[in-house]
Design a protein around this motif. Structure first.
Motif, PDB file in Angstrom:
ATOM      1  N   GLY A  32       0.789  -1.221   0.000  1.00  0.00           N
ATOM      2  CA  GLY A  32       0.000   0.000   0.000  1.00  0.00           C
ATOM      3  C   GLY A  32       0.820   1.269   0.000  1.00  0.00           C
ATOM      4  N   ILE A  33       1.934   1.270   0.726  1.00  0.00           N
ATOM      5  CA  ILE A  33       2.699   2.506   0.895  1.00  0.00           C
ATOM      6  C   ILE A  33       3.907   2.566  -0.038  1.00  0.00           C
ATOM      7  CG2 ILE A  33       4.077   3.827   2.553  1.00  0.00           C
ATOM      8  CD1 ILE A  33       2.144   2.852   4.719  1.00  0.00           C
ATOM      9  N   VAL A  34       4.706   1.499  -0.034  1.00  0.00           N
ATOM     10  CA  VAL A  34       5.893   1.493  -0.885  1.00  0.00           C
ATOM     11  C   VAL A  34       5.520   1.409  -2.363  1.00  0.00           C
ATOM     12  CG1 VAL A  34       7.974   0.208  -1.487  1.00  0.00           C
ATOM     13  CG2 VAL A  34       7.371   0.546   0.917  1.00  0.00           C
ATOM     14  N   HIS A  35       4.537   0.567  -2.690  1.00  0.00           N
ATOM     15  CA  HIS A  35       4.119   0.400  -4.084  1.00  0.00           C
ATOM     16  C   HIS A  35       2.785   1.105  -4.344  1.00  0.00           C
ATOM     17  CE1 HIS A  35       7.413  -2.325  -4.753  1.00  0.00           C
ATOM     18  NE2 HIS A  35       7.028  -3.091  -3.760  1.00  0.00           N
ATOM     19  N   TYR A  36       2.625   2.255  -3.740  1.00  0.00           N
ATOM     20  CA  TYR A  36       1.369   2.999  -3.841  1.00  0.00           C
ATOM     21  C   TYR A  36       0.953   3.261  -5.279  1.00  0.00           C
ATOM     22  CZ  TYR A  36      -1.772   6.999  -3.843  1.00  0.00           C
ATOM     23  OH  TYR A  36      -2.817   7.839  -4.091  1.00  0.00           O
ATOM     24  N   THR A  68     -10.146  13.950  11.256  1.00  0.00           N
ATOM     25  CA  THR A  68      -9.851  13.253  10.004  1.00  0.00           C
ATOM     26  C   THR A  68      -8.624  13.859   9.326  1.00  0.00           C
ATOM     27  OG1 THR A  68     -12.200  12.763   9.661  1.00  0.00           O
ATOM     28  CG2 THR A  68     -10.744  12.585   7.753  1.00  0.00           C
ATOM     29  N   PRO A  69      -7.610  13.062   9.049  1.00  0.00           N
ATOM     30  CA  PRO A  69      -6.409  13.578   8.373  1.00  0.00           C
ATOM     31  C   PRO A  69      -6.714  14.076   6.963  1.00  0.00           C
ATOM     32  CG  PRO A  69      -5.953  11.470   9.424  1.00  0.00           C
ATOM     33  CD  PRO A  69      -7.440  11.659   9.463  1.00  0.00           C
ATOM     34  N   GLU A  70      -5.941  15.064   6.523  1.00  0.00           N
ATOM     35  CA  GLU A  70      -6.060  15.585   5.167  1.00  0.00           C
ATOM     36  C   GLU A  70      -4.937  15.062   4.283  1.00  0.00           C
ATOM     37  OE1 GLU A  70      -6.150  19.806   5.444  1.00  0.00           O
ATOM     38  OE2 GLU A  70      -8.174  19.877   6.312  1.00  0.00           O
ATOM     39  N   TYR A  71      -4.133  14.154   4.816  1.00  0.00           N
ATOM     40  CA  TYR A  71      -3.038  13.554   4.054  1.00  0.00           C
ATOM     41  C   TYR A  71      -3.337  12.063   3.868  1.00  0.00           C
ATOM     42  CZ  TYR A  71      -1.789  12.138   8.792  1.00  0.00           C
ATOM     43  OH  TYR A  71      -1.830  11.624  10.069  1.00  0.00           O
ATOM     44  N   GLY A  72      -2.632  11.444   2.947  1.00  0.00           N
ATOM     45  CA  GLY A  72      -2.870  10.046   2.655  1.00  0.00           C
ATOM     46  C   GLY A  72      -2.368   9.115   3.749  1.00  0.00           C
ATOM     47  N   PHE A  73      -3.057   7.979   3.904  1.00  0.00           N
ATOM     48  CA  PHE A  73      -2.621   6.966   4.859  1.00  0.00           C
ATOM     49  C   PHE A  73      -1.209   6.509   4.494  1.00  0.00           C
ATOM     50  CE2 PHE A  73      -2.034   2.633   6.293  1.00  0.00           C
ATOM     51  CZ  PHE A  73      -2.550   2.646   7.577  1.00  0.00           C
ATOM     52  N   GLY A  74      -0.305   6.563   5.476  1.00  0.00           N
ATOM     53  CA  GLY A  74       1.073   6.153   5.252  1.00  0.00           C
ATOM     54  C   GLY A  74       2.047   7.305   5.173  1.00  0.00           C
ATOM     55  N   GLY A  85       7.697   6.330  -6.332  1.00  0.00           N
ATOM     56  CA  GLY A  85       6.485   5.553  -6.517  1.00  0.00           C
ATOM     57  C   GLY A  85       5.733   5.264  -5.240  1.00  0.00           C
ATOM     58  N   THR A  86       6.192   5.812  -4.114  1.00  0.00           N
ATOM     59  CA  THR A  86       5.568   5.539  -2.822  1.00  0.00           C
ATOM     60  C   THR A  86       4.525   6.595  -2.481  1.00  0.00           C
ATOM     61  OG1 THR A  86       7.112   6.835  -1.484  1.00  0.00           O
ATOM     62  CG2 THR A  86       7.787   4.585  -2.066  1.00  0.00           C
ATOM     63  N   ILE A  87       3.746   6.305  -1.451  1.00  0.00           N
ATOM     64  CA  ILE A  87       2.768   7.283  -0.972  1.00  0.00           C
ATOM     65  C   ILE A  87       3.467   8.556  -0.498  1.00  0.00           C
ATOM     66  CG2 ILE A  87       2.783   6.335   1.367  1.00  0.00           C
ATOM     67  CD1 ILE A  87      -0.275   7.834  -0.422  1.00  0.00           C
ATOM     68  N   LEU A  88       4.738   8.437  -0.070  1.00  0.00           N
ATOM     69  CA  LEU A  88       5.457   9.576   0.474  1.00  0.00           C
ATOM     70  C   LEU A  88       5.756  10.628  -0.582  1.00  0.00           C
ATOM     71  CD1 LEU A  88       7.920   7.610   2.788  1.00  0.00           C
ATOM     72  CD2 LEU A  88       5.800   8.758   3.425  1.00  0.00           C
ATOM     73  N   ARG A 129      12.764   2.588   3.845  1.00  0.00           N
ATOM     74  CA  ARG A 129      13.405   1.857   2.752  1.00  0.00           C
ATOM     75  C   ARG A 129      12.300   1.322   1.842  1.00  0.00           C
ATOM     76  NH1 ARG A 129      18.479  -2.327   2.956  1.00  0.00           N
ATOM     77  NH2 ARG A 129      18.348  -3.091   0.797  1.00  0.00           N
ATOM     78  N   PRO A 130      12.205   1.819   0.606  1.00  0.00           N
ATOM     79  CA  PRO A 130      11.081   1.458  -0.263  1.00  0.00           C
ATOM     80  C   PRO A 130      11.240   0.083  -0.913  1.00  0.00           C
ATOM     81  CG  PRO A 130      12.526   2.986  -1.387  1.00  0.00           C
ATOM     82  CD  PRO A 130      13.076   2.837   0.002  1.00  0.00           C
ATOM     83  N   GLN A 131      11.359  -0.932  -0.077  1.00  0.00           N
ATOM     84  CA  GLN A 131      11.455  -2.314  -0.522  1.00  0.00           C
ATOM     85  C   GLN A 131      10.758  -3.193   0.500  1.00  0.00           C
ATOM     86  OE1 GLN A 131      15.790  -2.415  -0.823  1.00  0.00           O
ATOM     87  NE2 GLN A 131      15.677  -2.496  -3.055  1.00  0.00           N
TER      88      GLN A 131
END
Length: 498
Positions: A246-250, A282-288, A445-448, A471-473
């Motif tokens: 969900g987060i790394v491969h968003y 409620t957050p205004e940013y994406g989960f992760g 490619g991540t949510i970040l 670490r995006p792996q």
């Protein structure tokens, strides 16, 4: 020149203990584990605030080689985690290597003798190899709010809780609604006379499947280790799915993040009927973008008549209370800071000055030139040095999977240095730069990398706008990589070169 120790490990939390266990298994006996605290446990030794507990399933929160069948709950309380650290120190013979109550002030590499001079508040010693194993959640971070030093009441940071101070009947303010705040706020509300919660950024909250683990189940886990390994595998895999897919491969599976956000919103709707209050929570940013957490008690706390959620910005702190941007002053007796830790900033990573080749201090170099490493543990500026929990380390798997991978990398390096009879070992610039470039490329490619993360106030990001905490792996890939990276990515020198 012969060093006092072959290996020095700084930090007696789970990272440092892991390195020590791996060293003993490798046959290394000449090592010392240094820590400023009087006992082992690291973050779990320091964090004893009411309600402290793990925020991932207990089955995942242990070493793979030392599963713990004795957790009392599905989300273990902090005292049990600290006891587990003490158990590991005893079982794996680490007591004789501990040098507790000793603060490392700085470490300087001697280029002529190829060893480290480790300066502490109790004197200086030398080591051929140095491992910085101080976890990222170590140095409490106080908010930079005007007037905070003038407050005449009690100030407590969640990471250094004062159990002698009684909050019963007091007017209490909590600043911070991250993972620690989420746990401590319901506990304070139950005893305080009034509670004001100052929220800068809401947190994504998942429902918490928390329950007492029956004695019969714990007995089964002790008697049948394969069953416990299966449970650990399943809970770790679930973490991988949410955090990695969900987060790394968003960019490939954005629907997974959206589904998780929908679950969080449904949880909030069930617990908070007031639409206006729900909107503020409620957050205004994406989960992760920011570390999420689990709780069934956090949201209902704000339904109490004696609890107020304050979302106006804090203008200043006075001798008696807190003044917000709308001019309102709320008087308090105790101020609780749930404001987290210094992580991606000078003096925190590494946790003490590390002076390497040419007098370059590693933390200052990273602060100026962006955080960068080889495999999250090594830097060309610092021979014979590795950093547990360094830049580009944290992936979606269990924290223990992360530190075990780091420990495996380090012990492989030490074994190779021994095999080559090397007195100096340093990662080459090319593989180091290639790894860092790959991490930065993958991060896109991540949510970040999503624009909404700019509103998250997340400790995942540094002052350069990078997010080198993550670490995006996948955890599985990092586990395999720690066992297969090319040892020729390092340069070696024997005593002949001196």
């Amino acid at each position: 020149m012969q060093p006092d120790h072959e290996v020095a490990v700084v930090g007696a939390g789970f990272s440092g203990l892991c390195v020590g266990i791996r060293l003993r298994r490798q046959g290394v006996r000449d090592f010392v584990i240094v820590d400023a605290a009087p006992s082992v446990g690291g973050v779990w030794r320091h964090n004893t605030y009411p309600g402290v507990a793990v925020d991932i399933p207990s089955a995942t929160y242990c070493y793979s080689f030392e599963p713990n069948p004795s957790w009392s709950r599905s989300f273990a309380p902090g005292a049990e985690v600290r006891a587990y650290a003490e158990h590991c120190a005893d079982k794996y013979g680490l007591r004789q290597h501990l040098r507790l109550g000793t603060t490392v002030e700085r470490a300087v590499f001697d280029e002529d003798a190829d060893l480290w001079h480790v300066h502490t508040d109790r004197g200086t010693f030398t080591a051929r190899f140095l491992v910085a194993a101080v976890g990222p959640l170590d140095q409490p971070k106080n908010p930079d709010i005007p007037g905070i030093a003038t407050f005449t009441g009690k100030v407590i940071h969640t990471a250094r809780w004062d159990h002698d101070h009684d909050l019963r009947g007091e007017r209490v303010a909590v600043i911070g609604t991250g993972a620690s705040g989420l746990q401590v706020i319901p506990e304070i509300a139950a005893v305080a006379g009034r509670l004001d919660v100052y929220q800068r950024t809401p947190i994504w909250v998942l429902p918490k499947v928390d329950f007492a683990i029956p004695r019969a189940v714990r007995a089964l886990l002790r008697a049948a280790p394969p069953v416990q390994r299966l449970v650990r595998f399943l809970t770790t895999a679930a973490s991988e799915v949410v955090m990695v897919l969900g987060i790394v491969h968003y960019s490939k599976v954005p629907f997974l993040v959206r589904a998780t956000e929908a679950l969080c919103r449904a949880h909030l709707r069930r617990q908070v009927p007031d639409r206006r209050l729900r909107h503020r929570l409620t957050p205004e940013y994406g989960f992760g973008c920011k570390r999420p957490s689990f709780s069934n008690r956090y949201f209902p706390t704000f339904l109490r008549d004696d609890v107020e959620l304050v979302t106006e910005g804090i203008e200043r702190i006075t001798e008696r209370g807190i003044v917000t941007a709308d001019g309102t002053e709320r008087e308090i007796d105790t101020l609780v800071l749930a404001t987290g830790f210094k992580i991606l900033e000078l003096g925190a990573m590494p946790a003490f000055p590390v002076v390497g080749l040419g007098g370059v201090e590693l933390g200052a170099y990273w602060d100026e030139h962006r955080y960068q490493t080889y495999e999250g543990v090594a830097a060309p500026q610092a021979p014979n040095f590795w950093l547990m929990n360094g830049p580009y380390t944290v992936t979606g798997a269990s924290w223990f999977s992360i530190i075990e991978a780091g420990g495996t990398h380090i012990v492989r390096c030490l074994a190779e240095a021994r095999r080559r009879r090397a007195v100096r070992m340093v990662v080459k610039r090319r593989p180091h730069d290639a790894f860092t470039a790959d991490m930065r490329r993958r991060m896109k490619g991540t949510i970040l990398a999503q624009p909404s993360c700019a509103r998250s106030n997340s400790y995942y990001f540094d002052r350069h706008g990078d997010s080198p905490y993550v670490r995006p792996q996948s955890g599985l890939y990092v586990w395999r990589r720690s066992r297969s990276f090319d040892l020729d990515d390092y340069e070696y020198a024997t005593a002949d070169h001196q």
